[in-house]
Structures are given as structure tokens and as C-alpha cells.
Design a protein around this motif. Structure first.
Motif, PDB file in Angstrom:
ATOM      1  N   UNK A  11       0.857  -1.178   0.000  1.00 12.03           N
ATOM      2  CA  UNK A  11       0.000   0.000   0.000  1.00 12.03           C
ATOM      3  C   UNK A  11       0.892   1.226   0.000  1.00 12.03           C
ATOM      4  N   UNK A  12       0.359   2.311  -0.542  1.00 12.45           N
ATOM      5  CA  UNK A  12       1.035   3.607  -0.563  1.00 12.45           C
ATOM      6  C   UNK A  12       0.108   4.590   0.128  1.00 12.45           C
ATOM      7  N   UNK A  13       0.608   5.274   1.166  1.00 13.07           N
ATOM      8  CA  UNK A  13      -0.221   6.192   1.954  1.00 13.07           C
ATOM      9  C   UNK A  13       0.518   7.518   2.052  1.00 13.07           C
ATOM     10  N   UNK A  14      -0.015   8.544   1.396  1.00  9.47           N
ATOM     11  CA  UNK A  14       0.671   9.814   1.277  1.00  9.47           C
ATOM     12  C   UNK A  14       0.212  10.864   2.270  1.00  9.47           C
ATOM     13  N   UNK A  15       1.092  11.864   2.448  1.00 13.73           N
ATOM     14  CA  UNK A  15       0.802  13.033   3.264  1.00 13.73           C
ATOM     15  C   UNK A  15       1.400  14.252   2.566  1.00 13.73           C
ATOM     16  N   UNK A  16       1.140  15.416   3.127  1.00 15.76           N
ATOM     17  CA  UNK A  16       1.687  16.734   2.787  1.00 15.76           C
ATOM     18  C   UNK A  16       0.659  17.733   2.262  1.00 15.76           C
ATOM     19  N   UNK A  17      -0.288  17.405   1.374  1.00 15.45           N
ATOM     20  CA  UNK A  17      -1.135  18.458   0.820  1.00 15.45           C
ATOM     21  C   UNK A  17      -2.030  19.186   1.837  1.00 15.45           C
ATOM     22  N   UNK A  18      -2.155  18.674   3.061  1.00 13.35           N
ATOM     23  CA  UNK A  18      -2.997  19.269   4.117  1.00 13.35           C
ATOM     24  C   UNK A  18      -4.482  19.161   3.817  1.00 13.35           C
ATOM     25  N   UNK A  19      -4.833  18.464   2.767  1.00 13.88           N
ATOM     26  CA  UNK A  19      -6.218  18.135   2.448  1.00 13.88           C
ATOM     27  C   UNK A  19      -6.238  16.686   1.971  1.00 13.88           C
ATOM     28  N   UNK A  20      -7.414  16.094   1.996  1.00 13.83           N
ATOM     29  CA  UNK A  20      -7.565  14.729   1.504  1.00 13.83           C
ATOM     30  C   UNK A  20      -7.419  14.673  -0.012  1.00 13.83           C
ATOM     31  N   UNK A  21      -6.838  13.571  -0.485  1.00 13.68           N
ATOM     32  CA  UNK A  21      -6.837  13.229  -1.895  1.00 13.68           C
ATOM     33  C   UNK A  21      -7.356  11.807  -2.049  1.00 13.68           C
ATOM     34  N   UNK A  22      -7.777  11.408  -3.239  1.00 14.37           N
ATOM     35  CA  UNK A  22      -8.501  10.137  -3.410  1.00 14.37           C
ATOM     36  C   UNK A  22      -7.692   8.898  -3.061  1.00 14.37           C
TER      37      UNK A  22
END
Length: 410
Positions: free
Chosen positions: A287-298
Motif C-alpha cells: 500500500x502507498x499512503x501519502x501526506x503533505x497536501x494538508x487536504x484529503x486526496x482520493x
């Protein structure tokens, strides 16, 4: 953290935190949401989730986004009897129900380190002074945040992000010292004293060994003279090689990739996110779980060329911050099961409990959105971005856990 059946802290935060409270500013909603009950039974008819999680025999992983303690939240913690733990208390039971919970620590937690990397010794009870422990643009959190995250149910910390070098090389070293002292595994940065230390960490749960690997797209232009931060794009060859090696290792059952990437405040992933996500999955990430944009992405399902099933969650947004726009105060605890597949454990499509950061007279809290004033706004937002079919209610969690969730003493 070992899974336990929850007797949740404050099933309704409304009953004890909200009732009769007035807003402190125009950004704080007024009033009490409906549906408060002392207990939600495991068979509650309002359970709606269409995805399974917490399956018997699975390793259930939870993930949250940015722990971004702006100066306002540091001041809030300093005013609370138990510091940062008070801000996290409403969600602690829901972090603890997973076998493993990972969070992104968005900045150093470096004892007595000044901007620029110097030192100033403060009494340990001082949680913020605006200089040693301060907020944007050069964050540094009191190291008690680390133990409070651990005690709230977090098991693994991501340290690779664009604020990792905010207090220079000493800040990285002191942050890792705090994590090691708390017994919290970490990934994405390394100490100057261990320049050859692995970027990843491996955590055991239920007889399985899960590897976590984090990286960051940048350090905000701050120098990293000792290569203490793994960078997603500059070090992409090393990132992908590490995933391949971990995936091929017979003692590792699954690899979770944690990139800090993307464009701030944008709800769609960019081309680099999509490309690196696919490459990481092909290299062996479950799985790949991202962070940084400060908002949710799909969240997107992925089937690799060798037939493995997994997913990419491009951004989990802010878990806790003092950014008050709806997309920035709304996030989710993402839960997913790791189950045996042809090539090791495979990540099943996740479910997610919407969360909301709300400011009350008694303090600021991150809490399940169901319990928050105006929480339905956050639930709706999470469903719009991540998809309705994965949204968990508190009743869902009670049903999936097989045990009623009750307010303390319920």
C-alpha cells in the motif's frame, strides 16, 4: 499496539465538552449535534460501511495524516492538564483498536533546539515559548508530544517531511532520540551518529513483520549536509531499490510506503505522485499512503503486473492542525487489513472514520466527526473525496469489533 475492544473515551464528546459551550470565534460552530447516545450496540442498524476491516486473523493497520502542531495548538496543550494528550484524547480509542497505527510527525520534536540549530535549555514543563518550541515557518514541538502520541495509540512515526530539517541536523538527532526513548519505531530520517542506518523500520504484529518506508519530496530548501532525510524524487532509485529488497526478504510480510509529496491544498494527485505510486507498487509495496497536501486526496485500487492487489491513498490531509477551512480540519483514520495473498500479505481496500478538529471553550480537540459540532460537514467532505462506500460510523466500528462502544462508565 495490541488490539482491544473499546470502551471508548467519551462516545459523545458533545455531552461533556460541547453541551452549553459557546464559540470562541466565528470559525468555531455553535450548537450541539444530534444523536447522542450512551452506548452504540454492535448490532446498531445505522452501521453502513460496505467494506470489511478488522477481519479475524488479519493484521489491521491504521494511518493518520499530518500531526501539525501550530503555535496555537502548542499553547492549547500548555494550558491543558495533560498537555498534547488532552487534544488527542477523543480519538485515542480509535487509534488503539488497530494492530499498528502510523502517523506523520510534521516537524521536529527536538528538546531545547533553537532555529538555526543552536541550543537553549528550558524547564521541562515549558511546552512552548515561541522560540525553542514554536510553529510556522520553523516548527519544533516539545518532545512530550512523542510520548503522548504513543500513549494515544500511535505505534510508528513517519519523520520524513518538508519540515524535518526545520531545526537543522541537531533537530533531527534530538527528534530521533525522543522517539527512541519512547520506544516508537520511526522511518524516513536518520541520526548523524548512524549514517548507515536503514531508512525503514520493521514492526511485528500477530506473527507478521511489516516494513514501513517514508520519504519526503523536499526539506523546504533547508540544507541537509549529512543526508539525514530520504527524498522521494532525488533518491528515487534508492527508494524503489529499498522497497524491492524488503519485498523480496522472506522475513518481511508486507511493505507500506509513506511518501510526503504532492501540492498543498490540492485535492487531486499530480503526475509525479501517480508515477511514483505505481512504481512503488510494482517494486513490492502492499500500500502507498501519502501526506503533505494538508487536504484529503482520493484512494485508488491497484493491481500490479504480478497480480498483487493493493491501493494508493494519495493524501490523508491534516490529522490535527489549526488550519480552520473545512478541507483542512477534516480528515480520517484510515483502516485496512493485511491478508495472505500469493506473494505475502496484501492490503485490502480501506475503510475510514471521518475526523474533525474543533475549537471549544474548554480547548481544541481532534475527534470522530460524529461527535463534533458541525461534524456532518466533515463526514460529507470525507465521503466526497474518499468515497461513500468506505466511510465508517461509530456504529460500524462497534459492529466490526463485535463489542458495544460506550461512553466511559457506560
Amino acid at each position: 499496539m495490541a488490539r482491544f475492544f473499546v470502551s471508548a473515551y467519551m462516545l459523545s464528546q458533545r455531552a461533556t465538552l460541547i453541551g452549553g459551550l459557546l464559540a470562541l470565534s466565528s470559525c468555531v460552530p455553535v450548537g450541539e449535534s444530534t444523536g447522542n447516545r450512551a452506548c452504540i450496540p454492535a448490532s446498531d442498524s445505522t452501521a453502513m460501511v460496505q467494506r470489511e476491516v478488522f477481519r479475524p486473523g488479519a493484521v489491521t493497520v491504521a494511518a493518520v495524516g499530518d500531526v501539525l502542531m501550530h503555535i496555537f495548538l502548542q499553547e492549547e496543550a500548555a494550558a491543558q492538564p495533560e498537555g498534547f494528550a488532552d487534544l488527542l484524547r477523543p480519538v485515542a480509542p480509535y487509534l488503539g483498536i488497530a494492530d499498528l497505527t502510523v502517523a506523520n510527525l510534521e516537524g521536529p520534536a527536538a528538546r531545547n533546539v533553537l532555529p538555526g540549530g543552536g541550543e537553549r535549555v528550558l524547564p521541562d514543563h515549558v511546552l512552548t515559548d515561541g522560540v525553542v518550541y514554536s510553529g510556522y515557518p520553523t516548527f519544533n514541538f516539545h518532545p512530550s508530544l512523542v510520548t503522548d502520541l504513543r500513549d494515544s495509540g500511535v505505534d510508528v512515526i513517519q519523520t520524513a517531511n518538508n519540515h524535518a530539517m526545520d531545526r537543522g541536523p541537531l533537530g533531527v538527532d534530538r527528534t530521533l532520540e525522543a522517539l527512541d526513548a519512547a520506544g516508537l519505531p520511526h522511518t524516513g530520517t536518520r541520526s548523524r551518529a548512524a549514517p548507515d542506518a536503514p531508512w525503514h523500520t520493521v514492526v511485528s504484529s500477530g506473527g507478521a513483520r511489516i516494513a514501513f518506508l517514508a520519504c519526503s519530496y523536499s526539506t523546504n530548501g533547508r540544507a541537509d549536509p549529512h543526508h539525514q532525510v530520504l527524498l522521494c524524487y532525488r533518491d528515487e532509485a534508492e527508494v524503489l531499490a529499498t522497497i524491492r529488497i524488503l519485498h523480496a526478504e522472506t522475513a518481511i510480510d508486507a511493505v507500506i510506503f509513506l511518501p510526503h509529496w504532492g501540492n498543498e491544498y490540492v485535492h487531486a494527485p499530480d503526475a509525479n505522485q501517480r508515477r511514483l505510486a505505481r512504481a512503488a507498487m510494482e517494486a513490492g509495496a502492499a500500500a502507498v499512503i501519502g501526506t503533505h497536501p494538508h487536504v484529503l486526496q482520493p484512494i485508488e485500487p491497484v493491481t500490479t503486473s504480478d497480480g498483487r492487489q493493493g491501493f494508493v491513498a494519495y493524501s490523508l490531509g491534516n490529522f490535527i492542525s489549526s488550519q480552520w477551512a473545512l478541507p483542512q480540519r477534516s480528515s480520517a483514520i484510515l483502516y485496512f487489513d493485511l491478508l495472505p495473498g500469493p506473494n505475502g500479505l496484501e492490503a485490502q481496500m480501506p475503510a475510514y472514520l471521518p475526523t474533525r478538529v474543533t475549537r471549544y471553550v474548554s480547548g481544541t480537540y481532534v475527534q470522530p466527526a460524529e461527535q463534533a459540532v458541525d461534524g456532518q460537514q466533515s463526514i460529507t467532505h470525507v465521503a466526497q473525496v474518499l468515497g461513500r462506500d468506505g466511510v465508517l460510523s461509530l456504529a460500524d466500528i462497534a459492529r466490526l469489533q463485535g463489542s458495544p462502544i460506550c461512553a466511559t462508565g457506560g
